[in-house]
Design an enzyme around this catalytic site. Structure first.
Site, PDB file in Angstrom:
ATOM      1  N   ASP A 153       0.916  -1.174  -0.156  1.00  0.00           N
ATOM      2  CA  ASP A 153       0.114  -0.056  -0.026  1.00  0.00           C
ATOM      3  C   ASP A 153       0.718   1.066   0.180  1.00  0.00           C
ATOM      4  O   ASP A 153       1.503   1.402   1.148  1.00  0.00           O
ATOM      5  CB  ASP A 153      -0.926  -0.122   1.226  1.00  0.00           C
ATOM      6  CG  ASP A 153      -1.766   1.177   1.312  1.00  0.00           C
ATOM      7  OD1 ASP A 153      -1.831   2.103   0.349  1.00  0.00           O
ATOM      8  OD2 ASP A 153      -2.436   1.544   2.233  1.00  0.00           O
TER       9      ASP A 153
ATOM     10  N   ASN B   4       3.712   5.118 -11.473  1.00  0.00           N
ATOM     11  CA  ASN B   4       2.621   5.304 -11.988  1.00  0.00           C
ATOM     12  C   ASN B   4       1.370   5.048 -11.113  1.00  0.00           C
ATOM     13  O   ASN B   4       0.286   5.222 -11.642  1.00  0.00           O
ATOM     14  CB  ASN B   4       2.786   3.864 -12.880  1.00  0.00           C
ATOM     15  CG  ASN B   4       1.337   3.465 -13.398  1.00  0.00           C
ATOM     16  OD1 ASN B   4       0.837   4.301 -14.362  1.00  0.00           O
ATOM     17  ND2 ASN B   4       0.587   2.523 -12.839  1.00  0.00           N
TER      18      ASN B   4
ATOM     19  N   TYR C 149      -7.671  15.951  -8.272  1.00  0.00           N
ATOM     20  CA  TYR C 149      -6.939  14.929  -9.025  1.00  0.00           C
ATOM     21  C   TYR C 149      -6.138  15.753  -9.919  1.00  0.00           C
ATOM     22  O   TYR C 149      -4.724  15.395  -9.797  1.00  0.00           O
ATOM     23  CB  TYR C 149      -7.999  14.338 -10.141  1.00  0.00           C
ATOM     24  CG  TYR C 149      -7.243  13.365 -10.765  1.00  0.00           C
ATOM     25  CD1 TYR C 149      -6.920  11.958 -10.359  1.00  0.00           C
ATOM     26  CD2 TYR C 149      -6.988  13.777 -12.268  1.00  0.00           C
ATOM     27  CE1 TYR C 149      -5.925  11.320 -11.352  1.00  0.00           C
ATOM     28  CE2 TYR C 149      -6.547  13.001 -13.286  1.00  0.00           C
ATOM     29  CZ  TYR C 149      -5.960  11.832 -12.835  1.00  0.00           C
ATOM     30  OH  TYR C 149      -5.250  10.900 -13.799  1.00  0.00           O
TER      31      TYR C 149
ATOM     32  N   ALA D 183      -4.519  18.860  -9.741  1.00  0.00           N
ATOM     33  CA  ALA D 183      -3.824  19.635  -9.069  1.00  0.00           C
ATOM     34  C   ALA D 183      -2.627  18.646  -8.351  1.00  0.00           C
ATOM     35  O   ALA D 183      -1.294  18.850  -8.458  1.00  0.00           O
ATOM     36  CB  ALA D 183      -4.292  20.222  -7.742  1.00  0.00           C
TER      37      ALA D 183
ATOM     38  N   LYS E 283      -1.741  15.990  -9.900  1.00  0.00           N
ATOM     39  CA  LYS E 283      -0.802  15.577 -11.319  1.00  0.00           C
ATOM     40  C   LYS E 283      -0.044  16.830 -11.660  1.00  0.00           C
ATOM     41  O   LYS E 283       1.068  16.621 -12.023  1.00  0.00           O
ATOM     42  CB  LYS E 283      -1.766  15.099 -12.309  1.00  0.00           C
ATOM     43  CG  LYS E 283      -2.584  13.838 -12.001  1.00  0.00           C
ATOM     44  CD  LYS E 283      -1.345  12.811 -12.024  1.00  0.00           C
ATOM     45  CE  LYS E 283      -2.064  11.535 -11.906  1.00  0.00           C
ATOM     46  NZ  LYS E 283      -0.936  10.279 -11.682  1.00  0.00           N
TER      47      LYS E 283
END
Length: 254
Positions: A64, A91, A155, A157, A159
């Protein structure tokens, strides 16, 4: 061997996170095809084992990555098994719709833990080994790391943050021979929409809407993104660093 991919990755050691499905699975297999040793990391051991099926050079490691203590163990697992580390592919990620009116503090924190903190801690733990190998880091962003994403701003932001980390690390580590780049995929066939909790009908509607926006007229396939992750990791790519390569059928342009 896929003739499109570099042939000089033989015996290189690669860590790919989020390797149980989608782009991560395709990337792990794309590295294994030219002969790299790959540690496929993800939460679901069954999905990781499916990724490794038919690819004896892929080993699996369930973890995790949202837990801060995980990073050291992931890096140690690869180094103890193969004695080195050449490539780190960050990733692992999750898509989350979240209009401003529905802001959930815990969900915002979870996005940044997975998309920003986890890659940072993995890169930190990998750094001594990448210094020795003159290795490379490839981060996975998104078209929405540099394109507005209404109703998914947090999301996007997160990235955007990984894109800026990519550029900053590239400058910071250049003198040590470590290259850092990112691939920013557009909408790609994966389990991301289902994992975001959307019902089947909404997923199909979203896919059609996305395809209609993309100049090339379709969503991407994971293998089309994975190919560029491998190319950016090619040891022969000696003078490319700090770049965000958008692979999205032209979506960022419209």
């Amino acid at each position: 061997m896929n003739p499109k991919l570099p042939a000089d990755l033989n015996e290189r050691v690669v860590i790919v996170t989020g390797a149980g499905t989608g782009i991560g699975r395709a990337t792990a297999r794309a590295f294994a095809n030219p002969g790299a040793n790959v540690l496929a990391v993800g939460r679901r051991i069954d999905a990781l084992e499916e990724t490794a099926t038919g690819h004896p050079s892929i080993a699996v490691h369930s973890a995790d990555l949202s837990a801060p203590e995980t990073a050291e163990g992931v890096i140690a697992t690869a180094v103890e098994r193969w004695g080195q580390l050449d490539v780190l592919v960050n990733n692992a990620g999750v898509f989350r719709m979240m209009p401003l009116a529905d802001t959930d503090p815990a969900a915002v924190t979870a996005l940044f833990d997975l998309h920003v903190l986890a890659p940072t801690l993995l890169a930190h733990a990998a750094l001594p080994h990448l210094r020795r190998s003159k290795g490379t880091i490839v981060n996975i962003s998104s078209t929405y790391g540099h394109k507005a994403a209404p109703n998914a701003a947090h999301y996007a932001a997160s990235k955007a943050a990984i894109e800026h980390l990519t550029r900053s690390w590239a400058v910071e580590l250049a003198a040590e021979g470590i290259r850092v780049n990112a691939v920013a995929p557009g909408p790609t066939e994966s389990e991301a929409l289902a994992a975001a909790g959307l019902p089947d009908a909404a997923i199909e509607q979203a896919k059609k809407a996305e395809a209609a926006l993309i100049p090339l007229g379709r969503r991407g396939e994971p293998e089309e993104v994975a190919e560029w992750v491998v190319r950016l990791s090619d040891p022969a790519t000696t003078w490319l660093t700090g770049q965000i390569l958008t692979v999205d059928g032209g979506l960022e342009l419209v």
